[in-house]
Write a protein that holds these residues in place. Structure first.
Motif, mmCIF file in Angstrom:
data_model
loop_
_atom_site.group_PDB
_atom_site.id
_atom_site.type_symbol
_atom_site.label_atom_id
_atom_site.label_comp_id
_atom_site.label_asym_id
_atom_site.label_seq_id
_atom_site.Cartn_x
_atom_site.Cartn_y
_atom_site.Cartn_z
ATOM 1 N N PHE A 279 22.035 33.194 55.586
ATOM 2 C CA PHE A 279 22.063 32.789 54.186
ATOM 3 C C PHE A 279 23.479 32.356 53.823
ATOM 4 C CE2 PHE A 279 22.768 33.493 49.686
ATOM 5 C CZ PHE A 279 21.661 32.897 49.121
ATOM 6 N N LEU A 280 23.608 31.162 53.254
ATOM 7 C CA LEU A 280 24.903 30.587 52.896
ATOM 8 C C LEU A 280 25.009 30.436 51.377
ATOM 9 C CD1 LEU A 280 24.773 27.657 55.498
ATOM 10 C CD2 LEU A 280 25.983 29.840 55.790
ATOM 11 N N GLY A 281 26.080 30.929 50.804
ATOM 12 C CA GLY A 281 26.310 30.741 49.364
ATOM 13 C C GLY A 281 26.954 29.391 49.109
ATOM 14 N N ILE A 282 26.139 28.352 49.018
ATOM 15 C CA ILE A 282 26.674 27.006 48.784
ATOM 16 C C ILE A 282 26.938 26.789 47.299
ATOM 17 C CG2 ILE A 282 26.115 24.526 48.898
ATOM 18 C CD1 ILE A 282 24.737 25.111 51.558
ATOM 19 N N GLU A 283 26.046 27.253 46.447
ATOM 20 C CA GLU A 283 26.124 27.235 44.974
ATOM 21 C C GLU A 283 25.916 25.846 44.375
ATOM 22 O OE1 GLU A 283 25.811 30.120 45.036
ATOM 23 O OE2 GLU A 283 27.349 31.088 46.214
ATOM 24 N N THR A 284 26.722 24.869 44.788
ATOM 25 C CA THR A 284 26.604 23.514 44.226
ATOM 26 C C THR A 284 27.357 22.533 45.111
ATOM 27 O OG1 THR A 284 27.165 22.102 42.320
ATOM 28 C CG2 THR A 284 28.625 23.965 42.756
ATOM 29 N N PRO A 285 26.881 21.280 45.196
ATOM 30 C CA PRO A 285 27.653 20.275 45.923
ATOM 31 C C PRO A 285 28.791 19.690 45.085
ATOM 32 C CG PRO A 285 25.580 19.336 45.164
ATOM 33 C CD PRO A 285 25.549 20.782 44.790
ATOM 34 N N GLY A 324 24.693 25.571 35.965
ATOM 35 C CA GLY A 324 25.187 26.083 34.696
ATOM 36 C C GLY A 324 26.662 26.434 34.671
ATOM 37 N N PHE A 325 27.433 25.961 35.643
ATOM 38 C CA PHE A 325 28.874 26.237 35.654
ATOM 39 C C PHE A 325 29.570 25.525 34.493
ATOM 40 C CE2 PHE A 325 27.844 26.816 40.224
ATOM 41 C CZ PHE A 325 28.330 28.106 40.388
ATOM 42 N N ASP A 326 30.661 26.099 34.041
ATOM 43 C CA ASP A 326 31.453 25.463 32.980
ATOM 44 C C ASP A 326 31.936 24.086 33.436
ATOM 45 O OD1 ASP A 326 31.130 27.609 31.349
ATOM 46 O OD2 ASP A 326 33.242 28.196 31.272
ATOM 47 N N GLY A 327 31.845 23.124 32.528
ATOM 48 C CA GLY A 327 32.304 21.776 32.829
ATOM 49 C C GLY A 327 31.350 20.963 33.682
ATOM 50 N N GLU A 328 30.211 21.523 34.015
ATOM 51 C CA GLU A 328 29.223 20.841 34.855
ATOM 52 C C GLU A 328 28.679 19.604 34.143
ATOM 53 O OE1 GLU A 328 26.024 23.142 37.259
ATOM 54 O OE2 GLU A 328 25.156 22.700 35.284
ATOM 55 N N GLU A 329 28.573 18.509 34.867
ATOM 56 C CA GLU A 329 28.050 17.279 34.283
ATOM 57 C C GLU A 329 26.534 17.232 34.396
ATOM 58 O OE1 GLU A 329 29.918 13.836 35.857
ATOM 59 O OE2 GLU A 329 31.957 14.483 35.332
ATOM 60 N N LYS A 330 25.927 16.475 33.504
ATOM 61 C CA LYS A 330 24.480 16.325 33.492
ATOM 62 C C LYS A 330 23.979 15.833 34.850
ATOM 63 C CE LYS A 330 20.828 14.334 30.613
ATOM 64 N NZ LYS A 330 20.521 13.519 29.414
ATOM 65 N N GLY A 331 22.793 16.295 35.239
ATOM 66 C CA GLY A 331 22.204 15.885 36.513
ATOM 67 C C GLY A 331 22.515 16.824 37.665
ATOM 68 N N GLY A 333 21.047 19.568 38.593
ATOM 69 C CA GLY A 333 19.829 19.941 39.307
ATOM 70 C C GLY A 333 19.418 18.875 40.303
ATOM 71 N N ASP A 334 19.483 17.633 39.893
ATOM 72 C CA ASP A 334 19.124 16.524 40.777
ATOM 73 C C ASP A 334 20.081 16.443 41.960
ATOM 74 O OD1 ASP A 334 17.482 14.091 41.280
ATOM 75 O OD2 ASP A 334 19.418 13.100 41.047
ATOM 76 N N ARG A 335 21.368 16.702 41.720
ATOM 77 C CA ARG A 335 22.348 16.653 42.811
ATOM 78 C C ARG A 335 22.087 17.764 43.831
ATOM 79 N NH1 ARG A 335 25.464 15.418 38.320
ATOM 80 N NH2 ARG A 335 26.411 17.496 38.143
ATOM 81 N N ILE A 336 21.658 18.923 43.359
ATOM 82 C CA ILE A 336 21.328 20.020 44.274
ATOM 83 C C ILE A 336 20.116 19.659 45.132
ATOM 84 C CG2 ILE A 336 20.354 22.361 44.316
ATOM 85 C CD1 ILE A 336 22.315 23.021 42.003
ATOM 86 N N VAL A 337 19.086 19.087 44.506
ATOM 87 C CA VAL A 337 17.890 18.679 45.265
ATOM 88 C C VAL A 337 18.264 17.655 46.319
ATOM 89 C CG1 VAL A 337 15.655 17.524 45.127
ATOM 90 C CG2 VAL A 337 16.289 19.209 43.390
ATOM 91 N N ARG A 338 19.065 16.662 45.939
ATOM 92 C CA ARG A 338 19.433 15.612 46.884
ATOM 93 C C ARG A 338 20.244 16.176 48.047
ATOM 94 N NH1 ARG A 338 22.800 12.235 44.573
ATOM 95 N NH2 ARG A 338 22.623 12.765 42.369
ATOM 96 N N PHE A 339 21.128 17.138 47.755
ATOM 97 C CA PHE A 339 21.921 17.755 48.815
ATOM 98 C C PHE A 339 21.023 18.517 49.791
ATOM 99 C CE2 PHE A 339 24.190 21.349 50.649
ATOM 100 C CZ PHE A 339 25.311 20.736 51.183
ATOM 101 N N ALA A 340 20.108 19.349 49.266
ATOM 102 C CA ALA A 340 19.208 20.126 50.128
ATOM 103 C C ALA A 340 18.351 19.202 50.992
ATOM 104 C CB ALA A 340 18.328 21.038 49.280
ATOM 105 N N GLU A 341 17.887 18.108 50.410
ATOM 106 C CA GLU A 341 17.070 17.150 51.160
ATOM 107 C C GLU A 341 17.898 16.450 52.232
ATOM 108 O OE1 GLU A 341 13.937 16.654 51.052
ATOM 109 O OE2 GLU A 341 13.344 17.751 49.261
ATOM 110 N N ASP A 402 12.907 21.607 36.720
ATOM 111 C CA ASP A 402 12.546 20.379 37.438
ATOM 112 C C ASP A 402 12.981 20.444 38.901
ATOM 113 O OD1 ASP A 402 11.816 17.409 37.581
ATOM 114 O OD2 ASP A 402 13.943 17.358 38.124
ATOM 115 N N ALA A 403 14.216 20.924 39.145
ATOM 116 C CA ALA A 403 14.723 20.993 40.513
ATOM 117 C C ALA A 403 13.961 22.021 41.334
ATOM 118 C CB ALA A 403 16.217 21.334 40.493
ATOM 119 N N PHE A 404 13.679 23.182 40.741
ATOM 120 C CA PHE A 404 12.925 24.217 41.459
ATOM 121 C C PHE A 404 11.540 23.689 41.825
ATOM 122 C CE2 PHE A 404 11.243 28.179 42.747
ATOM 123 C CZ PHE A 404 12.278 29.097 42.831
#
Length: 526
Positions: A279-285, A324-331, A333-341, A402-404
């Motif tokens: 298990f890797l704690g990637i958190e966000t791309p 939900g990180f501070d300063g996170e830009e819109k989208g 969730g979509d960036r996480i899905v694209r990274f996992a794919e 949506d991402a889940f």
């Protein structure tokens, strides 16, 4: 003393795997390692009974038998912990509580009626509790700022467990993590200097499990297994010999920081020992978010390349993602899905950011007046964040749902698993062949029926399976296990969607004006 050890119920979570466990006729994924370790530390002339309420309820005979009731819990088990404290007090039992949740917020359990608070790490605070019991005390709080030497931790009392009910067993090699992620409570609970057991010590624990007849997987519960790379390599070299001598009775998996990819020797040793997943704690791309939350170890090299190296070595990645990180830009969730794919990570645990008690994030948000520790403060994949974020809550919640939903679409999941397993390094360990059990055959039949015949995934399922058998034959059994996992996620994504949308609707009604709710509430409900 007659000590009744009670482990509270976990509500349905990403890791509860109910549908998968049903397939193989088991009740729970992992045992309460903390409580069996407590039983190993307490005086061995005491008598012990352990009830994991995720398996069954406490009987009246067990309540009557006990002189003292000892419970341990994580935050997600809060509700049942409080209920069990009240049940014990109805029967006039002395109640002692400990573990991560009581240690973080002990005041929340005072009203429930707990008598003893055995906080922090038990190697130091449990002897204090024993002294109090021997004096005849009926209450007490036992704390320490000292971090114990875990080389003196005794073998957990695995014999107290109902072994047949568990799908995997747990052992621990180290405590602590060297990093400084703002949202993480591990460094608060266990410190930033990883402390490890000796290789001989851990092998004795494995000997105990082996002698008890355990022959399934073992999870190294370390929050960062590679926090002390020197010591973990010493363990792995000894474990490699132990596995060979015992003909590889255990498959292992664990948690590690993504810088595992920077150490080929370490990865090869893990595969040699029959580790097959990490298990890797990637958190966000998003590098800006990683820097904001002080997860600098994920910004030093390409995350895509790091995960690819880990897969090709032979370790299937499971990844944690947060939105939900501070300063996170819109989208996000979509960036996480694209990274996992893109990378091909089949199993991705995903949640909205939560401020855990006493973390650096908690203290910063408290100072800024942004904490909301009320109704939505529970820690789960099905709860809204417990603070005011820097962009609208409804945007984050909608992106999350949506991402889940997309991550665990049955077609997307099969495709992602297929891409991962095509390049997954084959196992180097070769245990003796054995005939599958009737339970395993029944589980296989159910998966083949549902995913290969009944659902519209049928053509994709058979194409991917035969392609894996042809192109990477060493991993086809592991691949089928991952196909079975989506039986849980298909149901759990419904729970996530329904629970988050219900909470969001209530949130919008309570915290925003009627005009604002009418303007964009329709999109939320959809």
């Amino acid at each position: 003393m007659k000590a009744l050890l009670i482990y509270p119920i976990f509500p349905p979570t990403f890791w509860s795997y109910e549908k998968i466990l049903e397939l193989v006729n088991r009740k729970v994924l992992l045992p309460p390692l903390g409580l069996v370790t407590v039983a190993g530390i307490l005086p061995q002339e005491w008598e012990f009974k352990l009830v994991d309420r995720n398996i069954r309820a406490v009987t009246e005979d067990e309540w009557a038998w006990a002189d003292v009731v000892i419970m341990s819990a994580m935050i997600v088990q809060k509700d049942d912990l409080i209920n069990q404290i009240k049940e014990a007090k109805k029967r006039n039992k002395l109640v002692a509580v400990g573990g991560p949740y009581p240690t973080s917020v002990p005041h929340e359990l005072e009203e429930a009626g707990a008598d003893f608070f055995i906080l922090d790490e038990g190697e130091i605070t449990l002897p204090m509790f024993v002294e109090a019991i021997e004096r005849g005390d009926t209450a007490g709080v036992f704390r320490t700022t000292e971090k114990p030497d875990v080389t003196v931790t005794p073998i957990p009392r695995f014999d107290l467990l109902e072994l047949d009910a568990y799908d995997s067993m747990s052992v621990q090699f180290s405590r602590g993590c060297p990093f400084q992620c703002e949202f993480c409570d591990i460094i608060v609970l266990y410190g930033r200097k990883p402390r490890t057991k000796t290789p001989e010590q851990l092998l004795k624990e494995l000997d105990c499990l082996y002698e008890l007849g355990w022959r399934r997987s073992v999870f190294m519960v370390d929050d960062n297994f590679i926090g002390n790379k020197r010591n973990v390599k010493l363990l792995l070299k000894a474990l490699k010999e132990w596995q060979q001598e015992h003909q590889y009775p255990f498959r292992f998996n664990t948690e590690a920081s993504v810088d595992l990819a920077d150490d080929p020797e370490l990865m090869e040793l893990m595969v040699d020992c029959y580790f097959d997943a990490v298990f890797l704690g990637i958190e966000t791309p998003d590098e800006e978010s990683l820097a904001m939350t002080k997860k600098f170890q994920n910004t030093r090299s390409s995350l895509t390349e790091a995960v690819d190296k880990i897969i090709r070595t032979g370790l299937r990645p499971m990844a944690g993602f947060i939105i939900g990180f501070d300063g996170e830009e819109k989208g996000a969730g979509d960036r996480i899905v694209r990274f996992a794919e893109q990378v091909g990570i089949p199993t991705t645990t995903f949640a909205m950011l939560q401020a855990l008690p006493n973390t650096a994030l908690w203290h910063r948000l408290e100072k800024e007046g942004r904490l909301n520790t009320g109704k939505y403060g529970n820690i789960n994949q099905t709860t809204l964040m417990n603070f005011v974020p820097t962009r609208p809550v409804e945007d984050i919640a909608n992106e999350y749902v949506d991402a889940f939903w997309r991550l665990y679409d049955p077609h997307a999941y099969l495709d992602r698993a297929y891409r991962c397993f095509l390049k997954l390094g084959a196992p180097k360990a070769h245990p003796p062949a054995k005939l599958p059990s009737l339970v395993d055959l029944k589980a296989l039949g159910i998966v083949l029926w549902r995913q290969g015949i009944k659902r519209d995934t049928r053509w994709k399922f058979w194409h991917h399976l035969f392609s894996i058998i042809k192109n990477n034959p060493g991993v086809w059994e592991h691949y089928l296990t991952l196909c079975a996992h989506n039986e849980h996620f298909l149901e759990y994504r419904e729970i996530v969607k329904n629970d988050i949308n219900a909470q969001l609707e209530e949130y919008l009604s309570n915290y925003r004006s009627p005009d604002e709710v009418m303007s964009d509430g329709e999109a939320m409900v959809a």
